[in-house]
Design a protein around this motif. Sequence first.
Motif, PDB file in Angstrom:
ATOM      1  N   ILE A 181      10.916   4.032   2.686  1.00 35.94           N
ATOM      2  CA  ILE A 181      12.248   4.487   3.067  1.00 35.94           C
ATOM      3  C   ILE A 181      12.176   5.655   4.053  1.00 35.94           C
ATOM      4  O   ILE A 181      13.012   5.770   4.949  1.00 35.94           O
ATOM      5  N   SER A 182      11.166   6.494   3.920  1.00 33.75           N
ATOM      6  CA  SER A 182      11.033   7.617   4.851  1.00 33.75           C
ATOM      7  C   SER A 182      10.797   7.132   6.280  1.00 33.75           C
ATOM      8  O   SER A 182      11.112   7.841   7.243  1.00 33.75           O
ATOM      9  N   LYS A 183      10.262   5.914   6.437  1.00 32.51           N
ATOM     10  CA  LYS A 183      10.007   5.361   7.766  1.00 32.51           C
ATOM     11  C   LYS A 183      11.219   4.635   8.330  1.00 32.51           C
ATOM     12  O   LYS A 183      11.312   4.418   9.545  1.00 32.51           O
TER      13      LYS A 183
ATOM     14  N   LEU B 212      11.939   6.182  -8.042  1.00 38.51           N
ATOM     15  CA  LEU B 212      13.132   5.842  -7.269  1.00 38.51           C
ATOM     16  C   LEU B 212      13.339   6.828  -6.121  1.00 38.51           C
ATOM     17  O   LEU B 212      13.302   8.027  -6.320  1.00 38.51           O
ATOM     18  N   PRO B 213      13.593   6.317  -4.922  1.00 36.36           N
ATOM     19  CA  PRO B 213      13.827   7.189  -3.764  1.00 36.36           C
ATOM     20  C   PRO B 213      15.196   7.846  -3.831  1.00 36.36           C
ATOM     21  O   PRO B 213      16.028   7.533  -4.680  1.00 36.36           O
ATOM     22  N   ASN B 214      15.426   8.752  -2.894  1.00 38.53           N
ATOM     23  CA  ASN B 214      16.734   9.367  -2.747  1.00 38.53           C
ATOM     24  C   ASN B 214      17.709   8.300  -2.244  1.00 38.53           C
ATOM     25  O   ASN B 214      17.517   7.743  -1.161  1.00 38.53           O
ATOM     26  N   PRO B 215      18.763   8.003  -2.994  1.00 37.30           N
ATOM     27  CA  PRO B 215      19.674   6.931  -2.576  1.00 37.30           C
ATOM     28  C   PRO B 215      20.399   7.231  -1.269  1.00 37.30           C
ATOM     29  O   PRO B 215      20.726   6.300  -0.525  1.00 37.30           O
ATOM     30  N   VAL B 216      20.638   8.501  -0.977  1.00 36.05           N
ATOM     31  CA  VAL B 216      21.309   8.861   0.273  1.00 36.05           C
ATOM     32  C   VAL B 216      20.384   8.585   1.450  1.00 36.05           C
ATOM     33  O   VAL B 216      20.783   8.001   2.460  1.00 36.05           O
TER      34      VAL B 216
ATOM     35  N   LYS C  12       0.834  -1.203   0.000  1.00 38.40           N
ATOM     36  CA  LYS C  12       0.000   0.000   0.000  1.00 38.40           C
ATOM     37  C   LYS C  12       0.874   1.262   0.000  1.00 38.40           C
ATOM     38  O   LYS C  12       0.355   2.379  -0.100  1.00 38.40           O
ATOM     39  N   HIS C  13       2.170   1.073   0.113  1.00 37.14           N
ATOM     40  CA  HIS C  13       3.093   2.195   0.201  1.00 37.14           C
ATOM     41  C   HIS C  13       4.000   2.237  -1.020  1.00 37.14           C
ATOM     42  O   HIS C  13       4.240   1.232  -1.678  1.00 37.14           O
ATOM     43  N   THR C  14       4.529   3.401  -1.311  1.00 37.11           N
ATOM     44  CA  THR C  14       5.514   3.559  -2.370  1.00 37.11           C
ATOM     45  C   THR C  14       6.904   3.292  -1.786  1.00 37.11           C
ATOM     46  O   THR C  14       7.093   3.346  -0.553  1.00 37.11           O
ATOM     47  N   PRO C  15       7.894   3.036  -2.635  1.00 33.06           N
ATOM     48  CA  PRO C  15       9.256   2.908  -2.120  1.00 33.06           C
ATOM     49  C   PRO C  15       9.703   4.118  -1.308  1.00 33.06           C
ATOM     50  O   PRO C  15      10.354   3.965  -0.267  1.00 33.06           O
ATOM     51  N   LYS C  16       9.364   5.316  -1.766  1.00 33.81           N
ATOM     52  CA  LYS C  16       9.763   6.521  -1.035  1.00 33.81           C
ATOM     53  C   LYS C  16       9.139   6.557   0.356  1.00 33.81           C
ATOM     54  O   LYS C  16       9.789   6.971   1.329  1.00 33.81           O
ATOM     55  N   GLU C  17       7.886   6.136   0.467  1.00 30.13           N
ATOM     56  CA  GLU C  17       7.206   6.148   1.766  1.00 30.13           C
ATOM     57  C   GLU C  17       7.838   5.142   2.721  1.00 30.13           C
ATOM     58  O   GLU C  17       8.025   5.437   3.917  1.00 30.13           O
TER      59      GLU C  17
ATOM     60  N   ARG D 120      18.299   2.372   6.087  1.00 29.63           N
ATOM     61  CA  ARG D 120      18.270   0.915   6.296  1.00 29.63           C
ATOM     62  C   ARG D 120      18.187   0.125   4.986  1.00 29.63           C
ATOM     63  O   ARG D 120      18.552  -1.040   4.949  1.00 29.63           O
ATOM     64  N   TYR D 121      17.716   0.788   3.925  1.00 30.65           N
ATOM     65  CA  TYR D 121      17.544   0.086   2.651  1.00 30.65           C
ATOM     66  C   TYR D 121      18.834   0.196   1.840  1.00 30.65           C
ATOM     67  O   TYR D 121      18.975   1.023   0.949  1.00 30.65           O
ATOM     68  N   VAL D 122      19.757  -0.701   2.156  1.00 28.09           N
ATOM     69  CA  VAL D 122      21.112  -0.600   1.603  1.00 28.09           C
ATOM     70  C   VAL D 122      21.214  -1.168   0.180  1.00 28.09           C
ATOM     71  O   VAL D 122      22.213  -0.941  -0.505  1.00 28.09           O
TER      72      VAL D 122
END
Length: 297
Positions: free
Chosen positions: A219-221, A255-259, A212-217, A225-227
């Motif tokens: 990762i924001s939580k 695509l999320p922010n890789p940093v 139910k979430h996007t990759p960005k969402e 941790r998502y190496v």
Amino acid sequence: MDRRKFIENTGTLCLSALLPISTYSMPVKNKYKLGLQLFSIHQDMTKDTVSTLKAAKAMGYEDFETFGFDSGKGTYYGYKAIEFKKILEDLQITTNSGHYEFASYLTKSDDDLKRFVEQCIKGAHILDMKYIVWPWIAPDQRTLDNFKLMAKRLNVIGEQVTASGIGFAYHNHGFEFIDQGGENGYDIILKDTDPSLVKLQMDMYWVMNSSKHTPKELISKQPGRYVMWHLKDMDKVTRDYTELGNGSIDYIKILPNPVESGLKYYYLEQGGNYANSPMQSAADNATYLKKHLQQYL
């Protein structure tokens, strides 16, 4: 020239001398190596490992995530770990991550699990891997109680692997996101595992397919941790795998922010539904990424 001007000019020259050479002439080092999860071309790898890796390298791949470690024999694709390492060195490629068969040890004894993990660590050290990954559990294991048990096991494995100097991560599919009476397996994994011991490898396809979430969402939580990421596209009709650019996932946008993610490595993957053949799909996926996502090279 007066003394003050001389000092200013001299200071400027000295500062310039301290700047890295790359500022002027050296090419900028690639941010990431173009990676391929070898499950995508597994049959080719088992038939002719060396020729397959040579062909994949010619497509632009530099880093490979292994699949199919035989812990009893200590082999990858039929080669002893030290032999496989020599193949990688000769081809000047790397394998920074590997998927290992932890599912069958979910309910085995602590001693059995510890011995298996030690074999994985031994192989990974020889290949100079940076991460060992738990990639999957069987359909009959996907209960809430087993997800809770798996979270405990992930912490135990993570402690053992981390102590060896290697990182440990969990790779998601879609079944973790299935609601089971208000809970799901992925929430349990995130809540019950130690982020310092258990990192995450996000499969973007399965997140877009089942979460139910996007990759960005996500990762924001759990920033940092998502190496690792897995990238593959989703057919617009069947929702099966497809080549990058042919499906419904717009990687340029999602695509999320890789940093923020903590990204160290990413791997292209396509486990089926090939338009032509596994090798052709691997080539097409590499071509798409090199054309549209140059910032990840």
